[in-house]
Design a protein around this motif. Structure first.
Motif, PDB file in Angstrom:
ATOM      1  N   ARG A   1      20.957 -41.226  15.354  1.00  0.00           N
ATOM      2  CA  ARG A   1      22.026 -41.722  16.098  1.00  0.00           C
ATOM      3  C   ARG A   1      22.264 -41.052  17.546  1.00  0.00           C
ATOM      4  N   GLU A   2      23.272 -41.357  18.283  1.00  0.00           N
ATOM      5  CA  GLU A   2      23.428 -40.597  19.657  1.00  0.00           C
ATOM      6  C   GLU A   2      23.825 -39.328  19.388  1.00  0.00           C
ATOM      7  N   MET A   3      23.957 -38.472  20.510  1.00  0.00           N
ATOM      8  CA  MET A   3      24.422 -37.081  20.583  1.00  0.00           C
ATOM      9  C   MET A   3      25.735 -37.245  20.425  1.00  0.00           C
ATOM     10  N   GLN A   4      26.412 -36.149  19.490  1.00  0.00           N
ATOM     11  CA  GLN A   4      27.942 -36.645  19.289  1.00  0.00           C
ATOM     12  C   GLN A   4      28.777 -35.451  19.988  1.00  0.00           C
ATOM     13  N   PRO A   5      30.007 -35.937  20.366  1.00  0.00           N
ATOM     14  CA  PRO A   5      30.690 -34.859  21.310  1.00  0.00           C
ATOM     15  C   PRO A   5      30.872 -33.216  20.916  1.00  0.00           C
ATOM     16  N   GLY A   6      30.691 -32.630  21.772  1.00  0.00           N
ATOM     17  CA  GLY A   6      30.740 -31.300  21.431  1.00  0.00           C
ATOM     18  C   GLY A   6      29.430 -30.582  20.889  1.00  0.00           C
ATOM     19  N   ASP A   7      28.467 -31.462  20.700  1.00  0.00           N
ATOM     20  CA  ASP A   7      26.833 -30.942  20.483  1.00  0.00           C
ATOM     21  C   ASP A   7      26.248 -30.547  21.787  1.00  0.00           C
ATOM     22  N   VAL A   8      25.246 -29.609  21.632  1.00  0.00           N
ATOM     23  CA  VAL A   8      24.348 -29.148  22.907  1.00  0.00           C
ATOM     24  C   VAL A   8      23.128 -29.305  22.497  1.00  0.00           C
ATOM     25  N   TYR A   9      22.076 -29.663  23.382  1.00  0.00           N
ATOM     26  CA  TYR A   9      20.821 -30.227  23.153  1.00  0.00           C
ATOM     27  C   TYR A   9      19.833 -29.156  22.567  1.00  0.00           C
ATOM     28  N   LYS A  10      20.068 -27.924  22.904  1.00  0.00           N
ATOM     29  CA  LYS A  10      19.032 -26.615  22.421  1.00  0.00           C
ATOM     30  C   LYS A  10      20.007 -25.593  22.561  1.00  0.00           C
ATOM     31  N   THR A  11      19.551 -24.643  21.578  1.00  0.00           N
ATOM     32  CA  THR A  11      20.178 -23.186  21.670  1.00  0.00           C
ATOM     33  C   THR A  11      18.729 -22.379  21.445  1.00  0.00           C
ATOM     34  N   TYR A  12      18.714 -21.100  22.098  1.00  0.00           N
ATOM     35  CA  TYR A  12      17.745 -20.467  22.039  1.00  0.00           C
ATOM     36  C   TYR A  12      17.995 -19.135  22.633  1.00  0.00           C
TER      37      TYR A  12
ATOM     38  N   ASN B   1      23.396 -11.291  22.172  1.00  0.00           N
ATOM     39  CA  ASN B   1      22.869 -12.754  21.441  1.00  0.00           C
ATOM     40  C   ASN B   1      22.336 -11.879  19.856  1.00  0.00           C
ATOM     41  N   ILE B   2      22.673 -12.817  18.935  1.00  0.00           N
ATOM     42  CA  ILE B   2      21.921 -12.510  17.780  1.00  0.00           C
ATOM     43  C   ILE B   2      21.370 -13.713  17.004  1.00  0.00           C
ATOM     44  N   GLY B   3      20.063 -13.861  17.211  1.00  0.00           N
ATOM     45  CA  GLY B   3      19.520 -14.998  16.626  1.00  0.00           C
ATOM     46  C   GLY B   3      17.818 -14.717  16.362  1.00  0.00           C
ATOM     47  N   HIS B   4      17.292 -16.011  16.020  1.00  0.00           N
ATOM     48  CA  HIS B   4      15.833 -15.540  15.534  1.00  0.00           C
ATOM     49  C   HIS B   4      15.015 -15.433  16.957  1.00  0.00           C
ATOM     50  N   GLY B   5      15.420 -16.152  17.813  1.00  0.00           N
ATOM     51  CA  GLY B   5      14.583 -15.933  18.955  1.00  0.00           C
ATOM     52  C   GLY B   5      13.303 -17.312  19.045  1.00  0.00           C
ATOM     53  N   SER B   6      13.521 -18.111  18.407  1.00  0.00           N
ATOM     54  CA  SER B   6      12.570 -19.170  18.370  1.00  0.00           C
ATOM     55  C   SER B   6      13.078 -20.350  17.801  1.00  0.00           C
TER      56      SER B   6
ATOM     57  N   LEU C   1      27.239 -25.833  28.606  1.00  0.00           N
ATOM     58  CA  LEU C   1      26.294 -26.943  29.335  1.00  0.00           C
ATOM     59  C   LEU C   1      25.014 -26.141  30.159  1.00  0.00           C
ATOM     60  N   ASN C   2      24.896 -24.881  29.593  1.00  0.00           N
ATOM     61  CA  ASN C   2      23.735 -24.269  30.337  1.00  0.00           C
ATOM     62  C   ASN C   2      22.314 -24.817  29.794  1.00  0.00           C
ATOM     63  N   GLN C   3      21.386 -24.918  30.713  1.00  0.00           N
ATOM     64  CA  GLN C   3      20.104 -25.772  30.159  1.00  0.00           C
ATOM     65  C   GLN C   3      19.059 -24.547  30.498  1.00  0.00           C
ATOM     66  N   LYS C   4      19.255 -23.581  31.043  1.00  0.00           N
ATOM     67  CA  LYS C   4      17.981 -22.622  31.355  1.00  0.00           C
ATOM     68  C   LYS C   4      18.021 -21.941  30.046  1.00  0.00           C
ATOM     69  N   THR C   5      16.625 -21.837  29.445  1.00  0.00           N
ATOM     70  CA  THR C   5      16.540 -21.121  28.450  1.00  0.00           C
ATOM     71  C   THR C   5      15.264 -20.055  28.470  1.00  0.00           C
ATOM     72  N   PRO C   6      15.253 -19.095  27.543  1.00  0.00           N
ATOM     73  CA  PRO C   6      16.258 -18.817  26.576  1.00  0.00           C
ATOM     74  C   PRO C   6      17.587 -18.386  27.083  1.00  0.00           C
TER      75      PRO C   6
END
Length: 335
Positions: A289-300, A260-265, A133-138
């Motif tokens: 369609r709508e957001m599905q159960p278990g999904d998160v809005y954004k990863t960064y 964390n191991i990601g692209h960062g963008s 549920l974290n919303q602060k990004t990155p």
């Protein structure tokens, strides 16, 4: 040096095994080759590994305690790179017990094996899903990750906690890596990049969650592999001056680290789909369609800590990465 790579028939594990052997290491690859997705794809990943004299394959289930204990007794590994797990957010809603068996019991068996055979470093797969549920990004490894939105994410958070207890109690150096949306050739058929490519080529309609308003930190497979192999050489040590109050959750007085191991963008989902359409030369049929159960809005991913530890910096951009995925798919499936 002898290295155990679990999940060796998997997307990431097979690539890590190749990379390590190219560097001259002996690799024992473990996989149960289950039918969560197409076994023939797993076998195709394994085939060239089996042809390499530096590779030994062990078909073993992580949750089999006796078999895992024998594996560690027989081989006496120097390093363990533990990538095997029951993956998938949505599947954890339908089949939760599979996650308990593989991700909890299996992870414990790995920890026990490392403890008793005095492995020098355990590197294991966590997930960006732990941010919940974290919303602060990155997303930073200093952030709280106490509110997962899927059982899969909860098991990965549990893996980090279990690893810390073994680092603290038994002086076992452990490093957890939170992967961010890995994609590329040989990818998993249950992940969006593969699903979109397949359905667009077949003229099927693709489902687009949250009406396309989603963001993912897509990270190309070769960049992920480079980060894993580099961090395997960075062994955590005890820090006697560390305290809970002054430190972060990603470090400890024990020999324990999380990165964390990601692209960062992050990339908008619609932009990612456009790249696949462009590489294929086909416009997708779309069902919003709508957001599905278990999904998160954004990863960064904030990968500052990993860069400081290893010099790791992703190199492959979205256009190049998507083209490589599409080219591989066309060649592998002859379409």
């Amino acid at each position: 040096m002898k290295i155990l790579v679990t999940g060796a028939a998997g997307f990431i594990g097979s690539k890590v095994s190749f990379n390590l052997m190219e560097k001259g290491f002996n690799v024992i690859g473990l996989d149960c080759v289950n039918d969560y997705y197409d076994i023939s794809l797993k076998e195709a990943r394994l085939s060239p590994l089996l042809a390499n004299e530096k590779f030994t394959f062990e078909k073993t289930d992580l949750s089999d305690r006796e078999a895992m204990a024998l594996l560690f007794d027989d081989h006496q590994f120097d390093v363990v790179i533990h990538l095997a797990a029951q993956a998938g957010v949505r599947y954890s809603i339908d089949n939760p017990m599979a996650y308990a068996d593989s991700n909890l019991v299996g992870h414990l068996n790995i920890l026990e094996g490392c403890r008793h055979s005095k492995v020098k470093h355990l590197v294991y797969a966590s997930s960006s899903s732990v941010y919940g549920l974290n919303q602060k990004t990155p997303f930073g490894t200093s952030d709280s990750v106490d509110h997962p939105v899927s059982l899969y994410a909860a098991t990965k958070k549990s893996n980090e906690l279990m690893a810390h207890s073994y680092s603290h109690l038994y002086d076992l150096p452990t490093t957890g890596l939170r992967f961010f949306t890995v994609y590329g050739p040989w990818g998993r058929p249950d992940m969006a990049p593969f699903i979109f490519t397949k359905k667009i080529l077949e003229g099927q309609t693709i489902d687009i969650n949250n009406n396309g308003d989603m963001w993912r930190d897509f990270t190309y497979i070769d960049d992920i592999v480079e980060g894993i192999v580099r961090i395997a050489n960075v062994i955590p040590t005890r820090s006697e001056n560390w305290t809970v109050e002054s430190g972060t959750p990603a470090t400890s007085s024990a020999p324990y680290s999380v990165y964390n191991i990601g692209h960062g963008s992050p990339v908008n989902l619609m932009d990612f789909i456009k790249e696949i359409e462009s590489a294929l030369g086909i416009e997708a049929k779309k069902n919003f369609r709508e957001m599905q159960p278990g999904d998160v809005y954004k990863t960064y991913a904030d990968t500052t800590d990993l860069f400081e530890a290893t010099g790791y910096k992703p190199k492959v951009g979205l256009k190049e990465g998507v083209k490589a995925l599409v080219d591989w798919y066309r060649d592998f499936y002859k379409v």
